[in-house]
Design a protein around this motif. Structure first.
Motif, short mmCIF file in Angstrom:
data_model
loop_
_atom_site.label_atom_id
_atom_site.label_comp_id
_atom_site.label_asym_id
_atom_site.label_seq_id
_atom_site.Cartn_x
_atom_site.Cartn_y
_atom_site.Cartn_z
N TYR A 1 0.83 -1.20 0.00
CA TYR A 1 0.00 0.00 0.00
C TYR A 1 0.87 1.25 0.00
O TYR A 1 1.80 1.38 0.78
N GLY A 2 0.56 2.17 -0.92
CA GLY A 2 1.37 3.38 -1.01
C GLY A 2 0.69 4.45 -1.84
O GLY A 2 -0.54 4.47 -1.98
N ILE A 3 1.50 5.31 -2.43
CA ILE A 3 0.97 6.46 -3.17
C ILE A 3 0.06 6.03 -4.30
O ILE A 3 -1.06 6.56 -4.46
N SER A 4 0.50 5.08 -5.13
CA SER A 4 -0.32 4.68 -6.27
C SER A 4 -1.62 4.03 -5.81
O SER A 4 -2.67 4.19 -6.47
N SER A 5 -1.60 3.31 -4.70
CA SER A 5 -2.83 2.70 -4.16
C SER A 5 -3.84 3.79 -3.84
O SER A 5 -5.01 3.71 -4.25
N ARG B 1 -3.57 19.36 -4.59
CA ARG B 1 -3.27 19.45 -3.15
C ARG B 1 -3.30 18.07 -2.50
O ARG B 1 -2.45 17.74 -1.66
N MET B 2 -4.27 17.24 -2.89
CA MET B 2 -4.37 15.90 -2.34
C MET B 2 -3.18 15.05 -2.78
O MET B 2 -2.61 14.30 -1.97
N ARG B 3 -2.79 15.16 -4.04
CA ARG B 3 -1.64 14.39 -4.51
C ARG B 3 -0.38 14.78 -3.75
O ARG B 3 0.44 13.92 -3.40
N ALA B 4 -0.24 16.07 -3.48
CA ALA B 4 0.94 16.53 -2.73
C ALA B 4 0.92 15.98 -1.30
O ALA B 4 1.96 15.56 -0.78
N LEU B 5 -0.25 15.97 -0.67
CA LEU B 5 -0.37 15.46 0.69
C LEU B 5 -0.01 13.98 0.75
O LEU B 5 0.74 13.54 1.62
N VAL B 6 -0.57 13.21 -0.18
CA VAL B 6 -0.30 11.76 -0.19
C VAL B 6 1.18 11.49 -0.44
O VAL B 6 1.80 10.65 0.21
N GLY B 7 1.76 12.22 -1.39
CA GLY B 7 3.19 12.04 -1.67
C GLY B 7 4.04 12.35 -0.46
O GLY B 7 5.00 11.61 -0.16
N ALA B 8 3.72 13.43 0.25
CA ALA B 8 4.49 13.80 1.44
C ALA B 8 4.29 12.80 2.56
O ALA B 8 5.22 12.50 3.32
#
Length: 285
Positions: free
Chosen positions: A174-178, A221-228
């Motif tokens: 489980y990670g960013i792509s998930s 913004r959501m993509r940035a949060l998940v990546g961080a």
């Protein structure tokens, strides 16, 4: 070359042929390995792909990694239009020959991570592809984000990529792509794909993945949060966000996590996609 097939060329980085080595024995196989391409050679798997894709006469399909055209020629008579994107011009001959009698196919030459997806007309409604291993996750996430018209993805990918896309919170995969894939749709691994259906035979296992869109893609913004959040997997989520430059304090993030029912020191892999949405909303209150 038949005039019946519309051919739209859009160059991507690295798309052009290089040198005269294309005609040397074994070059196609070596080139395919370099690009992470393994061509379908078993027609039986096409029926499986077709059923899972729920193909209809109104569909506009995007196929990334056309290869020698086995899937392209299967799709073309079953849908309204097929956009085939291929980076390796050494495959021009067999790929064009596979759809030469079709009037509803566009061949695009270029890098799937750089080509202008907005230029695809008519707009794709489905993506059906045997994706090159090296770009599979990136292409899936890019099309989820940039092609909101797509409602279903049925793609063959490396097993590890498929498992990450469909992984559940708390699992090692489980990670960013998930998170990003599951925020936009329901993701499942349909079945394992035997290595023997490909040529050359790959050194990795493959799976067929299906994604059915249930909503829009994640916001920037959501993509940035998940990546961080996943940038420092071994650290607590709050610490990872701070280390990645969040303007929120560690104490603020920990407090919000507790409000959401999680331990203050929870790691990113414990939050479901929807809980990431709740976290983002709570932090902006």
């Amino acid at each position: 070359m038949s005039a019946a097939v519309r051919r739209d060329a859009r160059e991507g980085a690295g798309a052009a042929n290089r040198g005269s080595a294309a005609n040397r024995p074994g070059t196609a196989s070596r080139r395919a390995r370099d690009l992470g391409q393994n061509f379908l050679r078993d027609p039986n798997i096409l029926g499986v792909i077709g059923r899972e894709s729920e193909l209809s006469a109104d569909d506009v399909v995007l196929e990334v990694g056309g290869g020698e055209g086995a899937l392209s020629s299967y799709l073309a008579p079953r849908v309204a239009w097929v956009h085939v994107l291929e980076i390796d011009r050494r495959l021009r001959g067999p790929l064009e020959a596979s759809v030469d009698d079709r009037e509803n196919v566009s061949l695009w030459w270029g890098d799937a991570m750089r080509v202008d997806l907005g230029a695809l007309e008519p707009r794709p409604t489905k993506m059906v592809a045997n994706l090159p291993y090296g770009i599979a996750a990136g292409v899936v996430l890019r099309t989820i984000e940039e092609l909101q018209s797509i409602g279903i993805w049925v793609v063959m990918v490396q097993r590890e990529v498929g498992e990450r896309l469909a992984a559940t919170p708390g699992s090692g995969a489980y990670g960013i792509s998930s998170v990003l894939a599951q925020l936009a749709g329901e993701v499942r691994v349909v079945r394992a794909i035997p290595r023997t259906v490909f040529r050359p035979v790959p050194n990795v296992d493959s799976v067929l993945v299906k994604i059915v869109r249930t909503g829009p893609s994640a916001s920037p913004r959501m993509r940035a949060l998940v990546g961080a959040a996943f940038a420092h997997r071994r650290k607590a989520l709050a610490r990872s966000l701070v280390l990645s430059g969040s303007h929120h304090t560690r104490e603020r993030i920990r407090g919000v996590l507790v409000e959401l029912g999680h331990p203050a020191d929870v790691r990113a892999e414990r939050l479901s996609p929807r809980e990431f949405v709740a976290l983002a909303e709570a932090l902006e209150r």
